[in-house]
Every structure is written in C-alpha cells, then in structure tokens.
Design an enzyme around this catalytic site. Structure first.
Site, short mmCIF file in Angstrom:
data_model
loop_
_atom_site.label_atom_id
_atom_site.label_comp_id
_atom_site.label_asym_id
_atom_site.label_seq_id
_atom_site.Cartn_x
_atom_site.Cartn_y
_atom_site.Cartn_z
N LYS A 1 0.90 -1.85 -0.14
CA LYS A 1 0.42 -0.01 -0.33
C LYS A 1 0.54 1.65 -0.12
O LYS A 1 2.59 1.13 0.75
CB LYS A 1 -0.98 0.08 1.06
CG LYS A 1 -1.34 1.45 1.62
CD LYS A 1 -2.82 1.40 2.08
CE LYS A 1 -2.35 1.38 4.14
NZ LYS A 1 -3.71 1.62 4.38
C1 5RP Z 1 -3.11 4.96 8.90
C2 5RP Z 1 -2.79 3.46 7.59
C3 5RP Z 1 -4.69 3.82 6.76
O1 5RP Z 1 -4.98 2.27 7.24
C4 5RP Z 1 -3.57 4.73 5.37
O2 5RP Z 1 -3.16 5.85 5.47
C5 5RP Z 1 -5.45 3.88 4.98
O3 5RP Z 1 -6.31 5.58 5.66
P1 5RP Z 1 -6.72 6.94 4.35
O4 5RP Z 1 -7.15 6.48 3.24
O5 5RP Z 1 -7.43 7.67 5.53
O6 5RP Z 1 -5.72 7.09 4.78
O7 5RP Z 1 -2.64 2.89 7.28
O8 5RP Z 1 -1.45 4.42 8.61
#
Ligand code: 5RP
Length: 279
Positions: free
Chosen positions: A176
């Site tokens: 991610k």
């Molecule tokens: C925090 C994360 C969150 O899950 C990620 O940032 C996704 O959420 P958002 O769309 O609110 O950024 O990993 O560390």
C-alpha cells in the site's frame, strides 16, 4: 498444490477479487497511533453501515474484537504493527504488536505492517516486515506492507518507488502506498500488486474519486481508503461511488453522479464528533 499454497491463494483472493483483479479495502486502523480519530471515535458506529460495500476491512485486533461481530463475513486485514503514537518520540519506532497465533485465532485473511523507509527506525521496521513475511509464508497468510511516509520525506515517485520496491523485495504480497505524479513508474518497479491509501480527507468528494480513478488508471489494483470515506458527511454514498470506480470501471463523473444520487436519499451526518458511549 500444497495446503500452504492453497491457503495463501485463497486468502489473497479475499483481498484482491479474482474476477476483476481489483480491491476495495476499507481502512479503519487509524486509532492505533492517532487515538480517537475524528468520525472514528466510536468504531462500531462508523464501520457497521460501510461493511456491505467493503471487500475487506483493515484494522487492529482491539477494534476487531470490540467493534465487529464475529458472524460478519468481511475478510480481515489485521494491522500487526504499532508501538508508537502521534505524541510519542518517533512515529517510525514500530514493532510487531500482534502474534501469528492471535492472527490465526482471529481467522484473518491478511496481515498488515508499516515500513518507514528513510526514517530513524527504518531498519527495525524492514526487519519486522521480513520476519512477518517468513511467518506468514509458514501459515499461508499474505502480508500487506504499508509504506508510511515520514514528515521529512517527499511523497514523490522516486521515494515511493524505492519504498514499494524494498517492500516487495522483502517478500510483501501486496503493497500500500500513496498516489503521486509518475505513479506508473512506482507500479512498474514493484513486482507485486499495489493499492493506494486515500490520505487526509480532501475538501470535495469528487477529488477523492478522482484520486481513486487516477490510481487505478495508472496501475493500482485498488484502494485501501479510510478518511475520504468515513469523514465524508455521506460515507455510504461515498463508498458506493468508490466501489463503482474500483469494480465497475466507472468514470469520475459516473461515480460522482452516483454519489449525488445516493446522497439525496440520506440525511447528512452531524459534523459534531461522535459521542463515546459505554457499551
Ligand atoms: C494508517 C494507515 C491507513 O490505513 C491508511 O493511511 C489508509 O487510510 P486513509 O485513506 O485515511 O489514508 O495505514 O497508517
């Protein structure tokens, strides 16, 4: 095929749908370092209405056990890294906070851990990723590496490309990251599927839909989105709109039209913080 290979493939198919190769993960793990994040103060209240539209749910064991019914059949992406908070010494000082045994008991489909490439505790977080991948491989559980970006880092293709590649080289099954200009370069250099975080709530829903659309257009297999869904005044219309981009190939206009149509059927949520009530 060995049992382990079967288990791994089966779990990955819960996260990335085999029929279209796409993924809509709902992120509600923010409290693990931010505490009671706005509009996630009472996790069950935020999560429950969104569950029918999420392919999978990313969260910690604490919120899973208290705020999601075990009868639910949404696949779970368990955040197993943590150990630092927004008011602590250094956000990158994370370690593995949940055991494999616990993840198996919770019947999770995927494990998630943050890496902090270029930060003070880079080594510690990368070593944790490698260890988690080894353990995940032993039990057929895939690992999602989250490329956390320290304040001092630029969210550009050069940095994100480096972080994603390092995560994939250490064995992450899915990565991610953030969308950025030149995102296709990040995708090209990362041999495993990439999903994008939404990041901070954007002022307009259409901008978040554009972000999801652009990321998929440039090679992401989907999104792991949180705040841009549940901090919207209309979270259910918003997740439905994101879903139509991810799984139906909708344009931004089509998705936004759907959002507007669905929004008209609903009352906006109060902008007051959610009241915390004892259960
Ligand atoms: C925090 C994360 C969150 O899950 C990620 O940032 C996704 O959420 P958002 O769309 O609110 O950024 O990993 O560390």
């Amino acid at each position: 095929m060995t049992s382990m290979d079967w288990g791994m493939k089966n779990r990955i198919s819960k996260i990335i749908h085999p029929d279209d190769g796409r993924c809509l993960m709902l992120a509600v793990d923010h409290g693990y370092f931010l505490g009671p994040t706005e509009r996630l103060e009472v996790p069950r209240r935020t999560i429950t209405p969104l569950l029918p539209y999420a392919d999978s749910l990313m969260l910690t064991r604490g919120v899973l056990r208290t705020s999601v019914d075990p009868e639910t059949n949404v696949p779970i992406v368990l955040r197993v890294s943590g150990g630092a908070s927004i008011v602590g010494e250094d956000l990158s000082k994370e370690t593995i906070t949940t055991s494999m045994e616990e993840a198996i008991k919770l019947n999770v489909s995927c494990l998630a851990l943050s890496i902090f490439v270029g930060s003070k505790y880079e080594h510690q977080t990368l070593a944790s990723l490698a260890k988690l991948v080894d353990e995940g491989e032993r039990y057929g559980i895939p690992v999602l590496a989250v490329t956390a970006v320290g304040k001092e880092m630029a969210r550009d293709a050069r940095y994100l490309g480096l972080a994603c590649r390092v995560a994939a080289e250490l064995g992450a099954h899915v990565v991610k990251t953030y969308y950025c200009e030149g995102f296709e370069k990040v995708v090209e250099g990362c041999p495993v599927p990439l999903i994008i975080a939404g990041g901070k709530k954007l002022p307009r829903e259409i901008d978040a839909l554009q972000l999801a659309y652009d990321a998929i257009e440039h090679g992401a297999v989907g999104v792991d989105m949180g705040r841009n869904i549940w901090q919207s005044d209309y979270p259910v219309p918003m997740i439905k709109a994101v879903r139509t981009i991810v799984h139906k190939g909708a344009t931004v206009k089509e998705a936004y039209d759907l959002f507007l149509k669905e929004k008209d059927k609903e009352k906006p949520r109060s902008s007051e913080p959610q009241k915390i009530i004892s259960r």
